[in-house]
Design a protein around this motif. Structure first.
Motif, PDB file in Angstrom:
ATOM      1  N   ARG A   9     -39.416 -27.750 -12.299  1.00 28.29           N
ATOM      2  CA  ARG A   9     -40.312 -26.767 -11.662  1.00 28.29           C
ATOM      3  C   ARG A   9     -39.729 -26.256 -10.345  1.00 28.29           C
ATOM      4  N   ASN A  10     -39.071 -27.136  -9.596  1.00 27.15           N
ATOM      5  CA  ASN A  10     -38.396 -26.699  -8.363  1.00 27.15           C
ATOM      6  C   ASN A  10     -37.293 -25.699  -8.682  1.00 27.15           C
ATOM      7  N   HIS A  11     -36.506 -25.996  -9.709  1.00 28.44           N
ATOM      8  CA  HIS A  11     -35.439 -25.075 -10.127  1.00 28.44           C
ATOM      9  C   HIS A  11     -36.019 -23.744 -10.593  1.00 28.44           C
ATOM     10  N   LEU A  12     -37.115 -23.821 -11.341  1.00 32.00           N
ATOM     11  CA  LEU A  12     -37.742 -22.596 -11.841  1.00 32.00           C
ATOM     12  C   LEU A  12     -38.259 -21.737 -10.689  1.00 32.00           C
ATOM     13  N   ASP A  13     -38.871 -22.351  -9.699  1.00 27.00           N
ATOM     14  CA  ASP A  13     -39.343 -21.602  -8.523  1.00 27.00           C
ATOM     15  C   ASP A  13     -38.182 -20.947  -7.795  1.00 27.00           C
ATOM     16  N   ALA A  14     -37.080 -21.673  -7.649  1.00 32.50           N
ATOM     17  CA  ALA A  14     -35.901 -21.125  -6.980  1.00 32.50           C
ATOM     18  C   ALA A  14     -35.310 -19.970  -7.787  1.00 32.50           C
ATOM     19  N   TYR A  15     -35.279 -20.122  -9.109  1.00 32.60           N
ATOM     20  CA  TYR A  15     -34.765 -19.063  -9.983  1.00 32.60           C
ATOM     21  C   TYR A  15     -35.630 -17.814  -9.865  1.00 32.60           C
ATOM     22  N   ASP A  35     -43.767 -11.166 -14.339  1.00 31.65           N
ATOM     23  CA  ASP A  35     -44.511 -12.336 -13.858  1.00 31.65           C
ATOM     24  C   ASP A  35     -44.951 -13.224 -15.017  1.00 31.65           C
ATOM     25  N   ARG A  36     -45.347 -12.593 -16.119  1.00 29.90           N
ATOM     26  CA  ARG A  36     -45.792 -13.345 -17.288  1.00 29.90           C
ATOM     27  C   ARG A  36     -44.656 -14.178 -17.889  1.00 29.90           C
ATOM     28  N   LEU A  37     -43.417 -13.689 -17.808  1.00 30.10           N
ATOM     29  CA  LEU A  37     -42.284 -14.472 -18.299  1.00 30.10           C
ATOM     30  C   LEU A  37     -42.171 -15.805 -17.569  1.00 30.10           C
ATOM     31  N   PHE A  38     -42.336 -15.774 -16.266  1.00 27.79           N
ATOM     32  CA  PHE A  38     -42.234 -17.017 -15.509  1.00 27.79           C
ATOM     33  C   PHE A  38     -43.451 -17.909 -15.734  1.00 27.79           C
ATOM     34  N   GLU A  39     -44.612 -17.306 -15.982  1.00 29.17           N
ATOM     35  CA  GLU A  39     -45.781 -18.114 -16.342  1.00 29.17           C
ATOM     36  C   GLU A  39     -45.513 -18.850 -17.648  1.00 29.17           C
ATOM     37  N   HIS A  44     -43.976 -24.298 -20.537  1.00 26.95           N
ATOM     38  CA  HIS A  44     -43.109 -25.202 -21.294  1.00 26.95           C
ATOM     39  C   HIS A  44     -42.301 -26.110 -20.371  1.00 26.95           C
ATOM     40  N   ALA A  45     -42.766 -26.281 -19.153  1.00 23.05           N
ATOM     41  CA  ALA A  45     -42.029 -27.086 -18.172  1.00 23.05           C
ATOM     42  C   ALA A  45     -41.892 -28.533 -18.620  1.00 23.05           C
ATOM     43  N   HIS A  46     -42.890 -29.050 -19.319  1.00 26.47           N
ATOM     44  CA  HIS A  46     -42.807 -30.439 -19.771  1.00 26.47           C
ATOM     45  C   HIS A  46     -41.615 -30.639 -20.709  1.00 26.47           C
ATOM     46  N   ALA A  47     -41.381 -29.698 -21.610  1.00 26.68           N
ATOM     47  CA  ALA A  47     -40.250 -29.812 -22.538  1.00 26.68           C
ATOM     48  C   ALA A  47     -38.934 -29.511 -21.829  1.00 26.68           C
ATOM     49  N   ALA A  48     -38.929 -28.506 -20.994  1.00 31.82           N
ATOM     50  CA  ALA A  48     -37.703 -28.132 -20.283  1.00 31.82           C
ATOM     51  C   ALA A  48     -37.250 -29.237 -19.346  1.00 31.82           C
ATOM     52  N   GLY A  49     -38.191 -29.951 -18.771  1.00 29.08           N
ATOM     53  CA  GLY A  49     -37.840 -31.063 -17.895  1.00 29.08           C
ATOM     54  C   GLY A  49     -37.126 -32.176 -18.634  1.00 29.08           C
ATOM     55  N   HIS A  50     -37.439 -32.351 -19.910  1.00 32.60           N
ATOM     56  CA  HIS A  50     -36.775 -33.375 -20.718  1.00 32.60           C
ATOM     57  C   HIS A  50     -35.350 -32.987 -21.071  1.00 32.60           C
ATOM     58  N   LEU A  51     -35.042 -31.709 -20.995  1.00 34.82           N
ATOM     59  CA  LEU A  51     -33.686 -31.256 -21.299  1.00 34.82           C
ATOM     60  C   LEU A  51     -32.696 -31.805 -20.283  1.00 34.82           C
ATOM     61  N   ASN A  52     -33.152 -31.975 -19.048  1.00 33.79           N
ATOM     62  CA  ASN A  52     -32.313 -32.514 -17.979  1.00 33.79           C
ATOM     63  C   ASN A  52     -30.956 -31.804 -17.930  1.00 33.79           C
ATOM     64  N   THR A  54     -27.871 -29.306 -16.711  1.00 35.93           N
ATOM     65  CA  THR A  54     -27.181 -28.952 -15.474  1.00 35.93           C
ATOM     66  C   THR A  54     -27.395 -27.477 -15.160  1.00 35.93           C
ATOM     67  N   ASP A  55     -27.928 -26.739 -16.124  1.00 34.67           N
ATOM     68  CA  ASP A  55     -28.223 -25.319 -15.958  1.00 34.67           C
ATOM     69  C   ASP A  55     -29.701 -25.078 -16.267  1.00 34.67           C
ATOM     70  N   PRO A  56     -30.605 -25.325 -15.316  1.00 33.73           N
ATOM     71  CA  PRO A  56     -32.037 -25.179 -15.591  1.00 33.73           C
ATOM     72  C   PRO A  56     -32.458 -23.745 -15.902  1.00 33.73           C
ATOM     73  N   GLU A  57     -31.648 -22.772 -15.525  1.00 34.17           N
ATOM     74  CA  GLU A  57     -31.988 -21.389 -15.860  1.00 34.17           C
ATOM     75  C   GLU A  57     -31.964 -21.189 -17.367  1.00 34.17           C
ATOM     76  N   ARG A  58     -31.074 -21.894 -18.054  1.00 37.08           N
ATOM     77  CA  ARG A  58     -31.017 -21.804 -19.518  1.00 37.08           C
ATOM     78  C   ARG A  58     -32.317 -22.328 -20.118  1.00 37.08           C
ATOM     79  N   ALA A  59     -32.838 -23.410 -19.568  1.00 34.72           N
ATOM     80  CA  ALA A  59     -34.111 -23.954 -20.057  1.00 34.72           C
ATOM     81  C   ALA A  59     -35.248 -22.972 -19.799  1.00 34.72           C
ATOM     82  N   ALA A  60     -35.217 -22.289 -18.672  1.00 39.17           N
ATOM     83  CA  ALA A  60     -36.254 -21.301 -18.364  1.00 39.17           C
ATOM     84  C   ALA A  60     -36.211 -20.152 -19.365  1.00 39.17           C
ATOM     85  N   ILE A  61     -35.029 -19.658 -19.646  1.00 40.53           N
ATOM     86  CA  ILE A  61     -34.898 -18.547 -20.592  1.00 40.53           C
ATOM     87  C   ILE A  61     -35.298 -18.986 -21.991  1.00 40.53           C
ATOM     88  N   LEU A  62     -34.907 -20.203 -22.374  1.00 40.71           N
ATOM     89  CA  LEU A  62     -35.305 -20.727 -23.676  1.00 40.71           C
ATOM     90  C   LEU A  62     -36.828 -20.838 -23.767  1.00 40.71           C
TER      91      LEU A  62
END
Length: 80
Positions: A9-15, A35-39, A44-52, A54-62
């Protein structure tokens, strides 16, 4: 004990902050969509956080793509 690594979530806010110049350049009609894209990415932050990743932007786009795909599936089901 506290976390030493930033959360997804910190990475997503920074992105999102890094993308603000892009948002400002958008036409007014697209800003809510942006704005809706980031919402959706936050949904899906719970799943993206499990990805762990090194490129959290990829998880955000996914996460954004997954939300779009789910919406398309729902619309297709309504049409059928």
């Amino acid at each position: 004990m506290g976390r030493t690594n930033p959360t997804y979530r910190n990475h997503l806010d920074a992105y999102e902050q890094r993308c603000q110049a892009f948002r400002r350049a958008l036409r007014r009609e697209y800003k809510d969509d942006f704005d809706r894209l980031f919402e959706r990415a936050r949904d899906h932050a719970h799943a993206a956080g499990h990805l762990n990743s090194t490129d959290p932007e990829r998880a955000a786009i996914l996460s954004m793509l997954l939300a779009q795909e789910a919406e398309l599936r729902e619309l297709r089901e309504q049409l059928d």
